[in-house]
Design a protein around this motif. Sequence first.
Motif, PDB file in Angstrom:
ATOM      1  N   GLU A 172       5.205  -6.046   3.200  1.00  0.00           N
ATOM      2  CA  GLU A 172       5.198  -7.378   3.773  1.00  0.00           C
ATOM      3  C   GLU A 172       6.227  -8.234   3.042  1.00  0.00           C
ATOM      4  N   GLY A 212       3.222   0.569   3.047  1.00  0.00           N
ATOM      5  CA  GLY A 212       3.008  -0.594   3.888  1.00  0.00           C
ATOM      6  C   GLY A 212       3.614  -1.795   3.188  1.00  0.00           C
ATOM      7  N   VAL A 271      -1.828   1.606   5.036  1.00  0.00           N
ATOM      8  CA  VAL A 271      -1.394   2.792   5.768  1.00  0.00           C
ATOM      9  C   VAL A 271      -2.347   3.933   5.459  1.00  0.00           C
ATOM     10  N   SER A 324      -2.185   2.216  10.725  1.00  0.00           N
ATOM     11  CA  SER A 324      -1.841   1.086   9.858  1.00  0.00           C
ATOM     12  C   SER A 324      -2.495  -0.183  10.357  1.00  0.00           C
ATOM     13  N   ARG A 335       6.795  -0.159   7.737  1.00  0.00           N
ATOM     14  CA  ARG A 335       6.354   1.036   7.041  1.00  0.00           C
ATOM     15  C   ARG A 335       7.553   1.947   6.757  1.00  0.00           C
ATOM     16  N   SER A 346      -2.046  -4.384  10.271  1.00  0.00           N
ATOM     17  CA  SER A 346      -1.020  -5.407  10.079  1.00  0.00           C
ATOM     18  C   SER A 346      -1.310  -6.517  11.075  1.00  0.00           C
ATOM     19  N   THR A 376       2.474  -5.522   7.048  1.00  0.00           N
ATOM     20  CA  THR A 376       1.619  -4.334   6.968  1.00  0.00           C
ATOM     21  C   THR A 376       0.790  -4.371   5.687  1.00  0.00           C
ATOM     22  N   GLN A 377      -0.525  -4.234   5.818  1.00  0.00           N
ATOM     23  CA  GLN A 377      -1.427  -4.291   4.676  1.00  0.00           C
ATOM     24  C   GLN A 377      -1.879  -2.915   4.196  1.00  0.00           C
ATOM     25  N   ASP A 406       0.844  -1.193   0.000  1.00  0.00           N
ATOM     26  CA  ASP A 406       0.000   0.000   0.000  1.00  0.00           C
ATOM     27  C   ASP A 406       0.879   1.242   0.000  1.00  0.00           C
ATOM     28  N   TYR A 440       3.864   7.277   2.269  1.00  0.00           N
ATOM     29  CA  TYR A 440       4.101   6.202   3.211  1.00  0.00           C
ATOM     30  C   TYR A 440       3.785   4.869   2.546  1.00  0.00           C
TER      31      TYR A 440
END
Length: 944
Positions: free
Chosen positions: A299, A297, A332, A341, A309, A343, A329-330, A286, A295
């Motif tokens: 994984e 996100g 933000v 965020s 992040r 996650s 993190t999925q 993201d 910003y």
Amino acid sequence: MAVRTVPAIQTGRCPGGHMRRSRGLTAALVLSLVGAGTGIGLVLMPQASAVTPPVAFTADALPTWQPNGVVWAMAQANGTVFAGGTFSAVRPPEGAGSGTEQEAVNFVALDAATGAPTDCKLSFTIGDGTATVRALTVSKDSKTLYAAGYFGAVNGVQVNSVAAIDIATCTPKASFHPGFPATVRALAVSDDTLYAAGDFNNIEGQVRERFAAVDAATGALKPFTANADEPGRAIELTPDGKHVLLGGDFFTVNGADSHALAVVDATSGAVRKTYGTIPSNSVVKDIATDATGFYTGNEGSGGGVFDGRIGLNLTDFNEKWRDRCLGATQFVLPYDGVLYSSSHAHDCSLEGDFPDGKRHYFLAQPTDHKNGAPAPVDGFVRGPRKLGWHPTSNDGLGEGIGPRVMAVAEKNDVKYMWVGGEFTLINGTAQQSLTRFASTGDTGAPTTPVVSAASVRPGEVQVRWRTSYDADDSKLTYRIYRNGAATPLATVEADSLEWERPQASWTDTTVKAGQSYTYRVTATDAAGNTSALSATAPVTVPATVQPYPDQVRQDGAQLYWRYDDVSSPFTADSSVNGNTSGVQVNAPALRQSPGATTGSSTAVGLNGTSQQIHSDHRQTVGSSYTLETWFKTGTTRGGKLIGFGNNTTRNSGSYDKHIYMTNTGRLAFGVYSGSTKVITTGLFDTYNDNKWHHVVATQGPAGMALYVDGQNKGTLDVTTHHSYAGYWHVGGDNLSNWPNRPTSNFFAGQIDETAVYPTALTQAQVQNHFNLAKAPADTVTEVSATEDTYINQGAPSTAYGSSSSLAVRGTSAYETYLRFPVPAAPAGQVLKAASLQIKTTTQAGAGTADTVSVVPVTGTWSGAGTTFNTKPTLGTGPLGSISGIPDGSAVHTVELDTAAVSAVLGTSYSMALTSTGTDPLWIWSAEATANEGTPQLVLTFGPK
């Protein structure tokens, strides 16, 4: 229609689609912080929006309709929230009194304020396979909703994985018909252009690999070309509309090396910025922007993964900070200076936050460092410190990711944080895939503080408590109450987070030597929600300085655990300024007696299999330090007495600066400085003999030293140790690969008087501590009344020996009589102080404005047989008096004449409470069940 399938891989990397949402709400919340009141349990009523700034939302979930599958995408417009995903129906919230399940084929529109479905019904379907909505975004004029994913029709209107919906009529726009041949995972929109990211390789026969742009009105393909070699998962416009931010799995964009993140020209797609610092096993899920930055996100999976992040500047697109928490993190969402965020963050050790363990599904942190960025660690500037916003969730169904997408919507001047995903629990309550939190209505009270009190010097009591946890307030107000009073004696503010609840403390300097006191504490959040009163923490002020603990404090201990606590899981820090308390794990046995030192009350008992105590917050250890503790054991399985490690309840991965016992009872002090460096007591120097022993380990410029029972047992010329952030442990932690490793990591036995110093104590100081431990010290004895009663002139023949209360008054006389079994002085000691402790009852007017005197009783009496007509004779010399006892149930202390009480030591002794005034005093009797309420004789004995 071909669909690229992303294979499932291990946690860390959590494959799945990317969601797009509407951004741009800029109105700041008006937060109200109002001081809390003084009454116990008083709930104040400031503005309901009060949470600890800059957090803008409570953690209290609101009732929200819920789908029967996964929510992948979310957007909002005009007070309506749009959610898309893979589901077929929505149902009312758990426990809702009305409403029945409704069909909702991969899409639902909901009222932001009520959480209920609106009249807008859209069905996203496909002829072959499973349709899904993976991205939603709203045009800048809030008139058009764009949807993307994998579907072939919307309400029967044929489309190719991307559709435009007229929001006013809730119908697909037939004039908009781009042809995307594979799953589209992310969308972003400008005034005239819709940007898309996904799995596709071409659009209507023209090469567009993973990223493309089409006309926002017609869907016609635009010249924008940013071809990537692997799927696109995120796409976002810069606020000025000049650049597009790309995120995904890719390693090249338009032939330029750039992994997972790139910046391209918004018109042509030409590469403007590449990145090479995101590990190859991590991807960008993201991207979001605010006025000053953007910003990501992230994984990943495997060793060296990056799951957290990144914050980057919009001026030069360079990185400003990197949060390296682990946990996929999925999403933000920057809002009002805070980056929210989603996650399943489980390890934020590298950020100085929580160690590997529990999953945290929601995090909030400032978008920028407020007081200048810290120095880089491993080449990266740490992310801003986490804020106090802690809703809870779970992994849920599907890929087990938990929350996936977030959006902020506003209606009727209230802002709502909406969250979608695949969770099935929110804050421990059943709720599937959709939930929401508001800017108002904070209703959750903080947890109840756990309190301890101690005194080692006349004239002062140190009140300590484990700070409370509140899901949306990190700064709490604590009120300290003494002796059951209704008005607090002091107010203290302190910060805490879910994973960091350090000790707070306050010193009462209005106490008197030889008297006993009790303390209770409440916690109040910014909205005025107040916890229950803590359990009572009792303490008696010594008549003279207690030599051992006073010397430990004077020698500069910054952690001092005495193990006199009455409530789990809190182990109080009795150092002067340290405030590093302990957290008990698996319920060690408290208040084991006798303790190790003269005058110390109790020790802690550990089972040798699972019990330990770790410090409450992460810290580092300097080049000089001292470890000190007392122990008693008969174990043949060894175990760690005290040490430093980088985890709390799980085995530490880094661990040294520890004292441990071998199976044979020898003691070892070890540090790691490239290899293990250990001092071990001699072959026949064993200490598992069920006697108390004193062990001290030091390291500093002179090297390492180990002392047992005041004697030096060895030194090493080693001045360095392993440098890392971690926690102190007592009673257990990892010992793998250490010399003479015992059978057990955990110590079975008793521990007392544990201290850690930031300096290396000298041998003379160590010897002095050992000697002081056996020096004479004051002891306190509390004696309960064995019999009590009162007489009433108005009922001259009535006996009140079984009454739960006692009365004192001069006119229309009441007199109270108490009998105590007064013990003899311990050998070599004398009585130093004596006091009578009473508690007023809860009835109105229980206090008195008059002076109440304590006088000896010379005649005989019994509770059952004493009436006004048969009252005993009183002595003439008063033992003590107290004036002006206020109303309200509270404990009060009457200082007694020490010489007079000394003369009756070792006897059964009676005293009376009398008054000459007209205002009655009512107190609890020995028959009362009131907590801390029955009459007590408090005696302090000490050396001659």
